[in-house]
Design an enzyme around this catalytic site. Structure first.
Site, PDB file in Angstrom:
ATOM      1  N   SER A 183      11.652   4.252  49.853  1.00 31.30           N
ATOM      2  CA  SER A 183      11.254   3.436  48.712  1.00 31.30           C
ATOM      3  C   SER A 183      10.125   4.039  47.886  1.00 31.30           C
ATOM      4  O   SER A 183       9.920   3.628  46.751  1.00 31.30           O
ATOM      5  CB  SER A 183      10.861   2.037  49.184  1.00 31.30           C
ATOM      6  N   HIS A 211      17.158  -0.904  49.704  1.00 28.58           N
ATOM      7  CA  HIS A 211      17.077  -0.397  48.327  1.00 28.58           C
ATOM      8  C   HIS A 211      18.411   0.214  47.879  1.00 28.58           C
ATOM      9  O   HIS A 211      18.436   1.164  47.096  1.00 28.58           O
ATOM     10  CB  HIS A 211      15.962   0.641  48.191  1.00 28.58           C
ATOM     11  N   LYS A 242      16.402  -8.303  47.187  1.00 26.11           N
ATOM     12  CA  LYS A 242      16.247  -7.285  46.142  1.00 26.11           C
ATOM     13  C   LYS A 242      17.411  -7.402  45.144  1.00 26.11           C
ATOM     14  O   LYS A 242      17.420  -8.336  44.364  1.00 26.11           O
ATOM     15  CB  LYS A 242      16.107  -5.900  46.785  1.00 26.11           C
TER      16      LYS A 242
END
Ligand code: PLP
Length: 398
Positions: A183, A211, A242
């Site tokens: 990340s 992610h 997310k």
């Protein structure tokens, strides 16, 4: 006697080191354009809102309807009376999407990672983890009794050496653990090579795809699909917090036996409340939208490529790659200060980005992390680059 001024001293130390985190307070929903207390409007380049679904009206509608149909809360853990049919529906849909047998929901991916290692690994086993893995993986590993081996970030020679060491130590099971995307760098774990090594040493592979889920790989099904190794990965953990609407919740998707065992043994699942009904319904809608959001992924890729190209042209040092996490580097001794000043100057210009320095990233490798979203327009991206250039000029001439 208890003296609370001890805590104040710790806080003072954090402040003195320049590490105190002030929370910026939004007065709007999460979006590409936000307002905060103190700034009427900002362009937001630091949310994990990759597909722009955080305030998508179709998701809000699904969640609102669920609130009326399914109620506000479950007031129970899953195995007592906290499982609605929609919880199982979401788990099956997630499993199908990421390409695993089954999935199990947790309150967060932090809890998913916190609970899964103890389920899969005992004292006689070994876990081999990438040095840049997320804090939740590190903590989950701490909670299990397996022997620990750590390899240098995405370094396959070192992974081989650590697998060898685990074999020599006589480990029963070996589990390789990695973030799918790191990340702070926006770089990918080389999952194809990792799976080759896993085969060679008879190890299992676990990927935290927080992610990636929703926007990396074909149909956004994740890093393993991008590398064509989905059938060779044993465990995928990820977040609903997310790209998939960004509310809350996480999951582990894996072989059926591992998921079944997690329902019996994962302490962060057994002893924690079920995911709220409205979040389950909203996340189901988010998953459906993400799966079909070919245009969203295209826009995200275009915004990312445009930003990376324009920043290159403007003479900034950008870590190479294609992920929407874009690290703009400010190396060297004065890098941390420069990154912070530039980020502050950008905020004054209405563009919100975050500077990271030691200990979040290695000393001397300070950076501003920019996160692109499908919700950004081309003009938003150009405005962000223009703010970078203006802020750099301001800071360098100061
Ligand atoms: C964000 C993140 C998590 C935590 O997810 P939550 O659902 O917010 O707890 C875990 N792992 C990685 C790699 C992440 O980026």
């Amino acid at each position: 006697m208890f003296d609370k001024s001890d805590f104040q001293k710790e806080l003072d130390t954090i402040r003195a080191a320049g590490l105190y985190k002030n929370e910026r307070v939004l007065t709007t929903s999460q979006s590409a354009h936000i307002a905060t207390e103190g700034a009427s409007s900002s362009l937001n380049f630091c949310a994990n809102n990759y597909l722009g679904l955080a305030n998508d009206e179709r998701i809000v509608k699904a969640a609102s309807e669920a609130l009326l149909k399914w109620g506000f809360g479950m007031s129970s853990v899953r195995f007592i009376c906290g499982t609605q049919s929609q919880h199982r529906d979401l788990e099956r849909e997630i499993a199908e999407y990421v390409g695993m047998d089954d999935a199990i929901l947790f309150s967060s991916c932090y809890d998913a990672n916190g609970g899964i290692f103890e389920v899969v690994l005992g004292r006689e086993d070994a876990v081999i983890s990438d040095e840049l893995n997320h804090a939740s993986l590190i903590d989950g590993i701490r909670l299990c009794k397996a022997q620990r081996f750590r390899y240098k970030n995405a370094n396959m020679d070192d992974l081989r050496a650590q697998l060898q060491a685990a074999s020599t130590a006589g480990a029963r099971r070996k589990l390789i653990v990695t973030d799918g995307v790191f990340s702070m760098d926006g770089s990918y774990a080389p999952l194809d090579e990792i799976c080759d090594l896993a085969d060679e040493f008879g190890a299992m592979v676990m990927v935290d795809d927080s992610h990636a889920t929703g926007f990396v790989g074909p149909q956004g099904r994740g890093t393993a699909h991008m590398f064509g190794v989905a059938d060779r990965v044993d465990i995928v953990s990820s977040t609903l917090g997310k790209a998939l609407g960004g509310a809350s919740g996480g999951f582990v998707a894996a072989h059926k036996e591992i998921v079944d065992l997690a329902r019996q043994r994962a302490r962060t699942y057994l002893f924690s409340n079920a995911v709220a009904p409205a979040v389950v319904a909203g996340s189901r809608k988010a998953l459906e939208l993400a799966r079909n959001s070919e245009d969203g992924r295209e826009r995200l890729a275009e915004n990312t490529a445009l930003f990376r190209n324009l920043m290159d042209e403007a003479g900034f040092e950008v870590l190479p790659g294609s992920h929407p996490i874009t690290a703009v580097m400010f190396p060297g001794e004065d890098g941390a200060l420069k990154a912070t000043r530039i980020a502050d100057a950008m905020l004054e210009r209405g563009v919100y980005v975050i500077a990271f320095s030691f200990p979040v990233v290695p000393r001397g490798l300070a950076r501003i992390r920019v996160q692109l979203s499908a919700a950004h327009s081309e003009q938003d991206v150009r405005d962000c680059v223009a703010a970078f250039v203006a802020a750099r000029n301001q800071v360098e001439s100061a």
